[in-house]
Write a protein that holds these residues in place. Structure first.
Motif, PDB file in Angstrom:
ATOM      1  N   ARG A  55       0.731  -1.293  -0.003  1.00  0.00           N
ATOM      2  CA  ARG A  55       0.029   0.008   0.026  1.00  0.00           C
ATOM      3  C   ARG A  55       1.015   1.301  -0.101  1.00  0.00           C
ATOM      4  NH1 ARG A  55      -4.141   1.803   4.649  1.00  0.00           N
ATOM      5  NH2 ARG A  55      -2.233   2.269   5.496  1.00  0.00           N
ATOM      6  N   ALA A  56       1.882   1.084   0.728  1.00  0.00           N
ATOM      7  CA  ALA A  56       2.642   2.386   0.828  1.00  0.00           C
ATOM      8  C   ALA A  56       3.498   2.544  -0.165  1.00  0.00           C
ATOM      9  CB  ALA A  56       3.693   2.370   2.116  1.00  0.00           C
ATOM     10  N   TRP A  57       3.835   1.345  -1.035  1.00  0.00           N
ATOM     11  CA  TRP A  57       4.641   1.425  -2.216  1.00  0.00           C
ATOM     12  C   TRP A  57       3.748   2.144  -3.328  1.00  0.00           C
ATOM     13  CZ3 TRP A  57       3.912  -2.068  -6.227  1.00  0.00           C
ATOM     14  CH2 TRP A  57       5.067  -2.357  -7.325  1.00  0.00           C
ATOM     15  N   LEU A  58       2.744   1.789  -3.261  1.00  0.00           N
ATOM     16  CA  LEU A  58       1.620   2.293  -4.224  1.00  0.00           C
ATOM     17  C   LEU A  58       1.457   3.690  -4.241  1.00  0.00           C
ATOM     18  CD1 LEU A  58      -1.040  -0.699  -4.353  1.00  0.00           C
ATOM     19  CD2 LEU A  58       0.356  -0.055  -6.382  1.00  0.00           C
ATOM     20  N   TYR A  59       1.314   4.195  -2.850  1.00  0.00           N
ATOM     21  CA  TYR A  59       1.221   5.547  -2.646  1.00  0.00           C
ATOM     22  C   TYR A  59       2.364   6.206  -3.155  1.00  0.00           C
ATOM     23  CZ  TYR A  59      -3.123   5.506   0.325  1.00  0.00           C
ATOM     24  OH  TYR A  59      -4.413   5.017   0.579  1.00  0.00           O
ATOM     25  N   GLY A  60       3.719   5.778  -3.167  1.00  0.00           N
ATOM     26  CA  GLY A  60       4.739   6.479  -3.576  1.00  0.00           C
ATOM     27  C   GLY A  60       4.847   6.459  -5.190  1.00  0.00           C
ATOM     28  N   ILE A  61       4.421   5.415  -5.710  1.00  0.00           N
ATOM     29  CA  ILE A  61       3.990   5.415  -7.150  1.00  0.00           C
ATOM     30  C   ILE A  61       3.015   6.646  -7.523  1.00  0.00           C
ATOM     31  CG2 ILE A  61       3.439   4.107  -9.130  1.00  0.00           C
ATOM     32  CD1 ILE A  61       4.579   1.701  -7.799  1.00  0.00           C
ATOM     33  N   ALA A  62       2.101   6.629  -6.830  1.00  0.00           N
ATOM     34  CA  ALA A  62       0.775   7.557  -7.136  1.00  0.00           C
ATOM     35  C   ALA A  62       1.409   8.993  -6.984  1.00  0.00           C
ATOM     36  CB  ALA A  62      -0.134   7.484  -6.208  1.00  0.00           C
ATOM     37  N   ARG A  63       2.148   9.055  -5.906  1.00  0.00           N
ATOM     38  CA  ARG A  63       2.969  10.664  -5.680  1.00  0.00           C
ATOM     39  C   ARG A  63       3.439  11.040  -6.814  1.00  0.00           C
ATOM     40  NH1 ARG A  63       7.530  11.203  -3.940  1.00  0.00           N
ATOM     41  NH2 ARG A  63       8.026  13.569  -2.919  1.00  0.00           N
ATOM     42  N   ARG A  64       4.436  10.288  -7.387  1.00  0.00           N
ATOM     43  CA  ARG A  64       5.313  10.509  -8.425  1.00  0.00           C
ATOM     44  C   ARG A  64       4.527  10.621  -9.924  1.00  0.00           C
ATOM     45  NH1 ARG A  64       8.268   7.095  -5.444  1.00  0.00           N
ATOM     46  NH2 ARG A  64       7.847   5.088  -6.668  1.00  0.00           N
ATOM     47  N   VAL A  65       3.443   9.928  -9.928  1.00  0.00           N
ATOM     48  CA  VAL A  65       2.565  10.108 -11.099  1.00  0.00           C
ATOM     49  C   VAL A  65       1.889  11.143 -10.833  1.00  0.00           C
ATOM     50  CG1 VAL A  65       0.468   9.280 -11.927  1.00  0.00           C
ATOM     51  CG2 VAL A  65       2.257   7.664 -11.396  1.00  0.00           C
ATOM     52  N   LEU A  66       1.446  11.657 -10.125  1.00  0.00           N
ATOM     53  CA  LEU A  66       0.685  12.916  -9.781  1.00  0.00           C
ATOM     54  C   LEU A  66       1.640  14.065 -10.096  1.00  0.00           C
ATOM     55  CD1 LEU A  66      -1.595  11.986  -6.841  1.00  0.00           C
ATOM     56  CD2 LEU A  66      -2.348  12.608  -8.990  1.00  0.00           C
ATOM     57  N   ALA A  67       2.820  14.199  -9.537  1.00  0.00           N
ATOM     58  CA  ALA A  67       3.785  15.108  -9.843  1.00  0.00           C
ATOM     59  C   ALA A  67       4.127  15.158 -11.260  1.00  0.00           C
ATOM     60  CB  ALA A  67       5.047  14.733  -9.051  1.00  0.00           C
ATOM     61  N   ASN A  68       4.313  14.151 -11.930  1.00  0.00           N
ATOM     62  CA  ASN A  68       4.372  14.144 -13.480  1.00  0.00           C
ATOM     63  C   ASN A  68       3.316  14.658 -14.201  1.00  0.00           C
ATOM     64  OD1 ASN A  68       6.912  13.078 -13.442  1.00  0.00           O
ATOM     65  ND2 ASN A  68       6.104  10.762 -13.666  1.00  0.00           N
TER      66      ASN A  68
END
Length: 172
Positions: free
Chosen positions: A59-72
């Protein structure tokens, strides 16, 4: 795709998709943007499934990915807004088709390959820098500069050809 990989993804999707969509929604403000971010997040997760942590840590790993996707997505949005503002500030180029075919520049452009025409128009008419053209063409900035240089060279060669015999003298 193996059945173990498929089962892993189905579990990750069913357990975390809604969480990721709501996380993205709080940062984007629209369901469409949030759904796009969640889909991109899960695509990245699928591609990086070999590095995914086990158990609840996913779950935390997915949030990290989502955070980078949103930044992009935010960076892309800012670039698009700057480009739109620049285009709005430019005078509108109305094509006057009256005698465009007699204009030697447009005639030479017409004879170029579409890829050369595109890069020349993106820089000369649209006003994009080679770095911005690289984004449009999905290549490196160095490659865009090389392509632009070659296209300019071919255009210059076309401009110097005499009107009669143009078709016979072309070698490229």
């Amino acid at each position: 795709m193996g059945s173990a990989e498929s089962a892993w993804f189905e579990r990750v999707f069913s357990e975390h998709y809604d969480l990721i969509v709501h996380y993205a929604l709080r940062r984007t403000g629209t369901w469409e943007d949030a759904a796009d971010a969640a889909a991109e997040t899960l695509l990245v997760a699928w591609r990086r499934r070999d590095t995914a942590p086990a158990g609840d840590a996913v779950r935390a790993w997915l949030y990290g990915i989502a955070r980078r996707v949103l930044a992009n997505q935010a960076r892309t949005g800012r670039r698009q807004e700057r480009l739109i503002a620049r285009l709005r500030a430019e005078p509108i180029l109305v094509e006057q088709s009256a005698d465009r075919t007699r204009d030697p520049v447009w005639e030479a452009l017409r004879r170029l390959k579409p890829a050369d025409r595109d890069i020349l128009i993106l820089t000369a008419v649209e006003g994009l820098s080679p770095t911005e053209v690289a984004v449009v063409l999905e290549c490196s900035a160095v490659s865009a500069r090389v392509r632009l240089h070659r296209a300019r060279t071919r255009l210059a060669r076309e401009m110097q050809l005499p009107v009669s015999g143009r078709q016979h003298q072309r070698t490229s």
